[in-house]
Design an enzyme around this catalytic site. Structure first.
Site, PDB file in Angstrom:
ATOM      1  N   SER A 114      -8.256   0.061  -1.245  1.00  0.00           N
ATOM      2  CA  SER A 114      -7.134   0.892  -1.681  1.00  0.00           C
ATOM      3  C   SER A 114      -5.854   0.096  -1.848  1.00  0.00           C
ATOM      4  CB  SER A 114      -6.892   2.022  -0.670  1.00  0.00           C
ATOM      5  OG  SER A 114      -6.574   1.479   0.595  1.00  0.00           O
ATOM      6  N   CYS A 115      -5.765  -1.077  -1.226  1.00  0.00           N
ATOM      7  CA  CYS A 115      -4.526  -1.849  -1.294  1.00  0.00           C
ATOM      8  C   CYS A 115      -4.849  -3.322  -1.203  1.00  0.00           C
ATOM      9  CB  CYS A 115      -3.567  -1.450  -0.176  1.00  0.00           C
ATOM     10  SG  CYS A 115      -2.078  -2.467  -0.109  1.00  0.00           S
ATOM     11  N   GLY A 116      -4.622  -4.040  -2.262  1.00  0.00           N
ATOM     12  CA  GLY A 116      -4.907  -5.461  -2.262  1.00  0.00           C
ATOM     13  C   GLY A 116      -3.748  -6.311  -1.825  1.00  0.00           C
TER      14      GLY A 116
END
Length: 282
Positions: A114-116
């Site tokens: 969901s969040c790199g």
């Protein structure tokens, strides 16, 4: 090699009726990306197009920008104790003499689907210097009616989503609205990396006359990836973040959000939107 989908038993309740049945789920597995033999990052992804994912990730980090800077990408053998290959570790080898930016200290080695960017030390650390400015001369000009058609074209091309309902998608379109490429992944940032990585491998960067459409929201990270690939227009079916809008305004990126039917919000780069009538103020 890992499968894109897997089957699991599920208890199904519909209008009071209870039954058991197999359900098709999107696969999610870790991928470790190594750079010239050294571990760099781990992302949770949907298996498939792993080499493109790794290449696109390194474009967004400012490591790669041209096809000739990439020597090869291989799966690492012996990834388990018994020596079998899990196909969950790739090693990217760059061309000899390519100067490596110091990115290992700026990035936490673990990223989620969901969040790199969760491990970035600061906002300044993610403002990686782009290889190119956004240079679509003359500027790409898009009519709102054309933009409004793109989500349906994206949805029609989502093959795995039809079976699982659990994937993000990213697609590249020409300025005439023709689909160039589409990728699906459990992580929206992975889907974009797969697109950009394929373009790098094909020698197509910068993508100066394309539109990037994402199926979810437009985060700062996705705006950054668009800028790093030279993409002039980023459109999303959901909301952008404030940092995405700020980055778009700074770099000249056209950022469109809430692209649903004939409605959309243009947050930056409105000069690329061909309006037939004067915009209503207020």
């Amino acid at each position: 090699m890992g499968r894109v989908t897997e089957r699991r038993k599920v208890l199904r309740i519909r209008d009071g009726a209870v039954s058991t049945r197999p359900d098709t789920l999107v696969a999610e597995e870790p991928l470790e990306i190594r750079l010239n033999g050294k571990p760099l990052a781990i992302t949770m992804r949907t298996p498939g197009d792993d080499f493109a994912l790794a290449a696109g990730f390194l474009v967004s980090e400012g490591v790669l920008g041209r096809a000739d800077e990439l020597q090869n990408i291989v799966y690492c053998a012996g990834a388990t104790v018994d020596g079998s290959n899990t196909y969950n570790i790739v090693d990217v080898r760059t061309a000899p003499g390519l100067v490596m930016p110091d990115i290992t200290l700026e990035r936490n080695v673990y990223t989620t689907s969901s969040c790199g960017l969760c491990g970035k030390a600061s906002l300044d650390a993610v403002r990686t210097t782009a290889r190119w400015t956004i240079n679509d001369t003359p500027p790409v000009r898009l009519e709102p009616e054309l933009l409004a058609c793109l989500p349906d074209r994206l949805r029609a091309a989502q093959q795995v989503f039809d079976r699982t309902g659990g994937l993000h998608a990213a697609a590249l379109f020409t300025e005439e609205g023709e689909l160039v490429d589409i990728k699906e992944d459990v992580g929206r940032h992975n889907a974009v990396d797969k697109l950009v990585g394929r373009a790098l491998q094909n020698g197509s960067l910068p993508l100066s006359r394309t539109v990037l459409l994402v199926s979810g929201r437009a985060s700062f990270e996705l705006a950054q990836k668009a800028v790093m690939a030279g993409i002039p227009v980023l459109a999303a079916v959901s909301a952008p973040s404030s940092l995405a809008v700020d980055l778009a305004a700074e770099t000249g990126l056209t950022l469109v959000g809430f692209l649903r039917g004939a409605s959309m919000n243009v947050y930056a780069g409105e000069h690329r939107i061909a309006l037939r009538a004067a915009a209503t103020q207020g």
